[in-house]
Design a protein around this motif. Structure first.
Motif, short mmCIF file in Angstrom:
data_model
loop_
_atom_site.label_atom_id
_atom_site.label_comp_id
_atom_site.label_asym_id
_atom_site.label_seq_id
_atom_site.Cartn_x
_atom_site.Cartn_y
_atom_site.Cartn_z
N PRO A 1 0.83 -1.21 0.00
CA PRO A 1 0.00 0.00 0.00
C PRO A 1 0.86 1.26 0.00
O PRO A 1 1.83 1.36 0.76
CB PRO A 1 -0.81 -0.12 1.30
CG PRO A 1 -0.06 -1.10 2.15
CD PRO A 1 0.67 -2.01 1.22
N HIS A 2 0.53 2.20 -0.87
CA HIS A 2 1.29 3.43 -0.96
C HIS A 2 0.39 4.51 -1.54
O HIS A 2 -0.40 4.26 -2.45
CB HIS A 2 2.51 3.22 -1.89
CG HIS A 2 3.55 4.28 -1.78
ND1 HIS A 2 3.36 5.56 -2.24
CD2 HIS A 2 4.80 4.25 -1.27
CE1 HIS A 2 4.45 6.28 -2.00
NE2 HIS A 2 5.34 5.50 -1.42
N THR A 3 0.48 5.72 -1.00
CA THR A 3 -0.37 6.82 -1.46
C THR A 3 -0.20 7.06 -2.95
O THR A 3 -1.18 7.28 -3.69
CB THR A 3 -0.03 8.12 -0.70
OG1 THR A 3 -0.06 7.86 0.68
CG2 THR A 3 -1.01 9.23 -1.05
N LEU A 4 1.06 7.03 -3.42
CA LEU A 4 1.31 7.30 -4.83
C LEU A 4 0.77 6.19 -5.74
O LEU A 4 0.47 6.44 -6.90
CB LEU A 4 2.81 7.50 -5.07
CG LEU A 4 3.40 8.78 -4.47
CD1 LEU A 4 4.90 8.85 -4.72
CD2 LEU A 4 2.72 10.02 -5.05
N LEU A 5 0.66 4.97 -5.19
CA LEU A 5 0.08 3.86 -5.96
C LEU A 5 -1.36 4.21 -6.33
O LEU A 5 -1.80 3.93 -7.46
CB LEU A 5 0.14 2.56 -5.17
CG LEU A 5 -0.55 1.35 -5.82
CD1 LEU A 5 0.11 0.99 -7.16
CD2 LEU A 5 -0.52 0.15 -4.88
N GLN A 6 -2.08 4.80 -5.40
CA GLN A 6 -3.47 5.19 -5.67
C GLN A 6 -3.54 6.25 -6.77
O GLN A 6 -4.46 6.25 -7.59
CB GLN A 6 -4.13 5.71 -4.39
CG GLN A 6 -4.20 4.69 -3.26
CD GLN A 6 -4.75 3.34 -3.74
OE1 GLN A 6 -5.77 3.28 -4.42
NE2 GLN A 6 -4.06 2.26 -3.37
#
Length: 349
Positions: free
Chosen positions: A151-156
């Motif tokens: 999970p990663h903010t930039l993945l979203q």
């Protein structure tokens, strides 16, 4: 000593007129009786945002044959431009109608004074505050199959600006190939939409043999996701472990221009000898201030440059597609280019 592409273009254009005036004086001609004949084409005027072409055109890049000094001469009725309403493909049709030899008609356009524009000049690296974040987005894209498990903010953000089909293709590519994507600390002139952009370049390297279909997919996807990137290049050789964060100081000096001339001469010769010059519409050769593969522990200064080969297919010389190795141009020819590149440690496509 300027590094601004637009400033370089204006200086080259003004120098062109200045030298023409010097020659007029040396020949003892009367300036009021002299006319300047130019091979100006429609795209030159459109890209220079000339009112001759359109009152609404966005400035993309000023051509040396459409600077303010040329426009002043044009207003005085001193410029003859018989081809100004034609595109390059239409000029070739005219050439054939006139019975000109095919080797002249189909010859690749050579930039003349514009060769100097194909040197990306820089005194210091181009690294803005968005550099680290964009680099992290590129890491996620290049290793998407592993990134989706963390999970990663930039993945979203990556998911938000890609379709499900894009994500499936990214999963497939990154599962099969080991890729490394990163920003280069330079910026290049490009067109995004119908407007000029002056933005970052994304570099991709790999320990595997390049899969060109996958690379072209990424080259189209990345600028669509990251609007601060307008160009994607593939870097030949071993995978780049330490992406450059500095540049080799580069200006339009005699030595730098000689390097580009030699690189262009060798590359065009190889293309002609391969028999594929007629299949490629144009192949600009560019010199960049980038020095790859330095040992970060030794802290070597950036002192070499890299050659870029841009194989391009177009019908109108306004829009086009890259020539894909293995399809429009043999992979073997690309590797001959690579061997030709004795000027630096790097070769980019």
């Amino acid at each position: 000593m300027t590094t601004s592409p637009e400033e370089k273009r204006k200086i080259i254009g003004d120098t062109f007129v200045k030298i023409a005036n010097e020659v007029i004086g040396e020949m003892n001609l009367k300036p009021e009786e002299v006319f300047l004949a130019q091979g100006t084409l429609r795209p030159d005027l459109i890209e220079s945002a000339s009112l001759v072409a359109s009152g609404k055109a966005e400035l993309i890049k000023t051509h040396h044959n459409d600077t303010e000094l040329i426009r002043k001469l044009r207003e005085e009725g001193k410029v003859i431009e018989p081809l100004k309403d034609f595109h390059k493909d239409e000029v070739r049709v005219l050439g054939r109608e006139l019975g000109l030899p095919e080797e002249l008609v189909s010859r690749h356009p050579f930039p003349g004074p514009g060769l100097a524009i194909r040197v990306i000049c820089a005194e210091e690296p181009y690294i803005c505050k968005d550099f680290p974040e964009t680099n992290n987005i590129l890491k996620i894209v290049a290793d998407f199959s592993a990134s989706v498990k963390k999970p990663h903010t930039l993945l979203q953000r990556v998911k938000a600006c890609t379709t499900e089909e894009d994500q499936e293709k990214l999963m497939q590519i990154t599962s099969l190939h080991s890729l490394n994507a990163f920003l280069l600390p330079i910026k290049t002139v490009g067109v995004q939409g119908d407007c000029r952009s002056y933005s970052y370049v994304c570099g991709i390297s790999s320990k595997d043999e390049p899969d060109w279909e996958s690379l072209i997919f990424l080259a189209r996807l990345i600028p669509r996701m990251c609007h601060n990137i307008n160009r994607v290049v593939y870097i030949f050789g071993p995978p780049v472990k330490e992406p450059p964060t500095d540049v080799t100081p580069t200006f339009l000096t005699t030595g730098v221009l000689s390097t580009l001339r030699q690189a262009d001469f060798e590359a065009q010769n190889i293309l002609r000898e391969s028999g594929y010059a007629g299949k490629i519409s144009q192949m600009p050769v560019i010199l960049t201030p980038l020095h790859f593969d330095r040992d970060p522990l030794q802290k070597q200064p950036s002192c070499q440059r890299s050659v870029v080969i841009r194989t391009f297919i177009t019908s109108d010389f306004m829009t086009g597609i890259p020539a894909t190795p293995g399809n429009e141009i043999p992979v073997e020819v690309i590797y001959v280019f690579l061997l030709m590149c004795i000027f630096s440690t790097s070769f980019i496509l």
